[in-house]
Design a protein around this motif. Structure first.
Motif, PDB file in Angstrom:
ATOM      1  N   UNK A 150       0.861  -1.179   0.000  1.00  0.00           N
ATOM      2  CA  UNK A 150       0.000   0.000   0.000  1.00  0.00           C
ATOM      3  C   UNK A 150       0.902   1.235   0.000  1.00  0.00           C
ATOM      4  N   UNK A 151       0.718   2.103  -0.990  1.00  0.00           N
ATOM      5  CA  UNK A 151       1.543   3.309  -1.119  1.00  0.00           C
ATOM      6  C   UNK A 151       0.652   4.540  -0.977  1.00  0.00           C
ATOM      7  N   UNK A 152       0.965   5.366  -0.015  1.00  0.00           N
ATOM      8  CA  UNK A 152       0.249   6.628   0.186  1.00  0.00           C
ATOM      9  C   UNK A 152       1.094   7.731  -0.442  1.00  0.00           C
ATOM     10  N   UNK A 153       0.579   8.329  -1.508  1.00  0.00           N
ATOM     11  CA  UNK A 153       1.331   9.338  -2.255  1.00  0.00           C
ATOM     12  C   UNK A 153       0.747  10.722  -1.973  1.00  0.00           C
ATOM     13  N   UNK A 154       1.628  11.661  -1.638  1.00  0.00           N
ATOM     14  CA  UNK A 154       1.185  13.024  -1.340  1.00  0.00           C
ATOM     15  C   UNK A 154       1.577  13.961  -2.472  1.00  0.00           C
ATOM     16  N   UNK A 155       1.167  15.209  -2.336  1.00  0.00           N
ATOM     17  CA  UNK A 155       1.510  16.203  -3.358  1.00  0.00           C
ATOM     18  C   UNK A 155       2.989  16.534  -3.364  1.00  0.00           C
ATOM     19  N   UNK A 156       3.755  15.967  -2.432  1.00  0.00           N
ATOM     20  CA  UNK A 156       5.205  16.162  -2.427  1.00  0.00           C
ATOM     21  C   UNK A 156       5.941  14.857  -2.634  1.00  0.00           C
ATOM     22  N   UNK A 157       5.282  13.905  -3.248  1.00  0.00           N
ATOM     23  CA  UNK A 157       5.957  12.643  -3.524  1.00  0.00           C
ATOM     24  C   UNK A 157       5.529  11.552  -2.560  1.00  0.00           C
ATOM     25  N   UNK A 158       6.266  10.468  -2.564  1.00  0.00           N
ATOM     26  CA  UNK A 158       5.940   9.305  -1.752  1.00  0.00           C
ATOM     27  C   UNK A 158       6.030   9.635  -0.273  1.00  0.00           C
ATOM     28  N   UNK A 159       4.968   9.341   0.463  1.00  0.00           N
ATOM     29  CA  UNK A 159       4.962   9.631   1.893  1.00  0.00           C
ATOM     30  C   UNK A 159       5.201   8.373   2.726  1.00  0.00           C
ATOM     31  N   UNK A 160       4.417   7.339   2.495  1.00  0.00           N
ATOM     32  CA  UNK A 160       4.527   6.125   3.304  1.00  0.00           C
ATOM     33  C   UNK A 160       4.257   4.889   2.453  1.00  0.00           C
ATOM     34  N   UNK A 161       4.912   3.765   2.810  1.00  0.00           N
ATOM     35  CA  UNK A 161       4.674   2.483   2.148  1.00  0.00           C
ATOM     36  C   UNK A 161       4.563   1.395   3.208  1.00  0.00           C
ATOM     37  N   UNK A 162       3.610   0.483   3.085  1.00  0.00           N
ATOM     38  CA  UNK A 162       3.521  -0.627   4.009  1.00  0.00           C
ATOM     39  C   UNK A 162       2.908  -1.832   3.290  1.00  0.00           C
ATOM     40  N   UNK A 163       3.127  -3.024   3.838  1.00  0.00           N
ATOM     41  CA  UNK A 163       2.653  -4.273   3.231  1.00  0.00           C
ATOM     42  C   UNK A 163       1.540  -4.859   4.095  1.00  0.00           C
ATOM     43  N   UNK A 164       0.464  -5.300   3.434  1.00  0.00           N
ATOM     44  CA  UNK A 164      -0.666  -5.906   4.158  1.00  0.00           C
ATOM     45  C   UNK A 164      -1.096  -7.182   3.452  1.00  0.00           C
ATOM     46  N   UNK A 165      -1.608  -8.152   4.216  1.00  0.00           N
ATOM     47  CA  UNK A 165      -2.173  -9.364   3.597  1.00  0.00           C
ATOM     48  C   UNK A 165      -3.600  -9.096   3.161  1.00  0.00           C
ATOM     49  N   UNK A 166      -3.993  -9.634   2.004  1.00  0.00           N
ATOM     50  CA  UNK A 166      -5.364  -9.483   1.500  1.00  0.00           C
ATOM     51  C   UNK A 166      -5.893 -10.858   1.098  1.00  0.00           C
ATOM     52  N   UNK A 167      -7.115 -11.170   1.501  1.00  0.00           N
ATOM     53  CA  UNK A 167      -7.715 -12.437   1.114  1.00  0.00           C
ATOM     54  C   UNK A 167      -8.012 -12.449  -0.384  1.00  0.00           C
ATOM     55  N   UNK A 168      -8.074 -13.656  -0.945  1.00  0.00           N
ATOM     56  CA  UNK A 168      -8.316 -13.805  -2.383  1.00  0.00           C
ATOM     57  C   UNK A 168      -9.601 -13.115  -2.824  1.00  0.00           C
ATOM     58  N   UNK A 169     -10.622 -13.225  -2.012  1.00  0.00           N
ATOM     59  CA  UNK A 169     -11.920 -12.700  -2.421  1.00  0.00           C
ATOM     60  C   UNK A 169     -12.098 -11.222  -2.104  1.00  0.00           C
ATOM     61  N   UNK A 170     -11.115 -10.642  -1.442  1.00  0.00           N
ATOM     62  CA  UNK A 170     -11.272  -9.239  -1.081  1.00  0.00           C
ATOM     63  C   UNK A 170     -11.170  -8.352  -2.327  1.00  0.00           C
ATOM     64  N   UNK A 171     -12.113  -7.439  -2.537  1.00  0.00           N
ATOM     65  CA  UNK A 171     -12.098  -6.588  -3.739  1.00  0.00           C
ATOM     66  C   UNK A 171     -11.049  -5.483  -3.631  1.00  0.00           C
ATOM     67  N   UNK A 172      -9.809  -5.853  -3.930  1.00  0.00           N
ATOM     68  CA  UNK A 172      -8.691  -4.938  -3.719  1.00  0.00           C
ATOM     69  C   UNK A 172      -8.847  -3.658  -4.530  1.00  0.00           C
TER      70      UNK A 172
END
Length: 345
Positions: free
Chosen positions: A152-174
């Motif tokens: 998951x990448x949170x991008x701000x008006x000044x470029x990349x702010x934060x990045x983190x990894x999360x698990x998602x189930x197969x059926x989750x509507x990513x």
């Protein structure tokens, strides 16, 4: 330049301060004769130094010692530098840096410049992160990296702010989740994001699953970090090497700069009452910082002022070079952030 002083007194005072900054020791009348072009006797120099002491430009630490500048003397010196073209016209080409800036986020950029300023000045550099209300979310992106793990990448008006990894189930509507986040959060400042996350009733959404609360928990933590950690700091260990500062001076500085609230108050008061970007000793109006010179500048992005920076050194410092360095840093940060904001519009 100063109606209170004669031309000869100005020359003597300037020579005393310049020499004291260089050798970090009280300066004698004999030394002034050696380093200046004054055509007078040592006795005349001593008389003039006595007058300068009476006017509170210099002081004598103890009998038979030479003289050293007071805060008033340092202010005279800075005023002399004020009209020097080198200070006024400093721009990106005046100081050469090896690396072109290629950073993923604003924190890396500010961390780089806090180190640069500390090493350039031999002092403590403190750079304020962008004002919370100025840092706005451009979009949020989710990318599959391995099996059911997504970045998951949170991008701000000044470029990349934060990045983190999360698990998602197969059926989750990513993709729907990504679209929802981008639509809901785009354009919000971090302050507004904090308020929204506090109010958002997640179970009302059809895709909601309690297992994904950690995504929102992380967003909350990201905002909280930006609220709590407002400054990039570097260089306290460099101040320790300055022999003109006592252990008491250093302890006072350490205790003062540990508090973000005190730093915010200092930034605000210096900005309101600053003296040509440098405040000397008692001019800071902080008893804990009376042994220091504090240099101030700010940086922008586009037309918006985004943050401020200070450098703390002992008063026996190279004012000209420090002014050049902090102005250079402000100019370069402004240039970089302005480009980023244009690219992320």
């Amino acid at each position: 330049m100063n109606t209170e002083l004669t031309k000869r007194q100005e020359m003597i005072l300037y020579a005393i301060i310049q020499e004291f900054i260089t050798i970090k020791k009280p300066v004698s009348s004999k030394k002034i004769l050696e380093i200046s072009s004054l055509d007078c006797s040592s006795a005349t120099i001593r008389n003039e130094m006595k007058r300068l002491e009476e006017m509170d430009y210099i002081t004598q630490p103890h009998t038979s010692a030479g003289r050293m500048p007071t805060d008033k003397g340092y202010r005279f010196y800075v005023e002399c530098l004020k009209n020097m073209r080198a200070v006024q016209t400093t721009n990106s080409t005046d100081i050469d840096l090896v690396d072109e800036f290629r950073y993923n986020n604003i924190e890396e950029l500010l961390a780089y410049f806090s180190v640069f300023l500390a090493k350039w000045t031999g002092g403590l550099a403190i750079i304020e992160k962008p004002f919370i209300e100025k840092l706005r979310i451009s979009r949020i992106s989710l990318t599959n990296v391995f099996l059911n793990y997504w970045v998951v990448v949170v991008i701000t008006n000044m470029g990349l702010s934060e990045t983190f990894i999360v698990p998602m189930e197969d059926k989750f509507p990513v993709k729907e989740f990504e679209q929802f986040l981008s639509n809901k959060l785009q354009g919000l400042s971090l302050r507004e994001l904090k308020e929204l996350l506090e109010q958002m009733d997640l179970p009302d959404y059809s895709w909601y699953n309690p297992e994904y609360d950690h995504v929102f928990t992380f967003l909350n933590q990201m905002v909280s970090r930006n609220y709590k950690n407002r400054f990039q700091k570097y260089g306290l260990e460099l101040l320790v090497r300055d022999e003109t500062l006592s252990q008491s001076d250093l302890k006072s500085c350490l205790v003062f700069t540990e508090s973000d609230d005190r730093l915010m108050g200092l930034f605000t008061s210096l900005e309101l009452e600053r003296h040509e970007n440098v405040n000397i000793g008692s001019e800071t109006k902080r008893q804990e910082l009376e042994a220091f010179a504090v240099f101030l500048n700010d940086y922008s992005g586009g037309e918006q002022k985004l943050g401020r920076m200070i450098v703390m050194t002992s008063k026996a410092t190279d004012y000209l070079q420090n002014l050049k360095g902090i102005r250079f840093a402000g100019n370069r940060i402004t240039e970089y952030l302005s480009r980023l904001m244009t690219l992320n519009e």
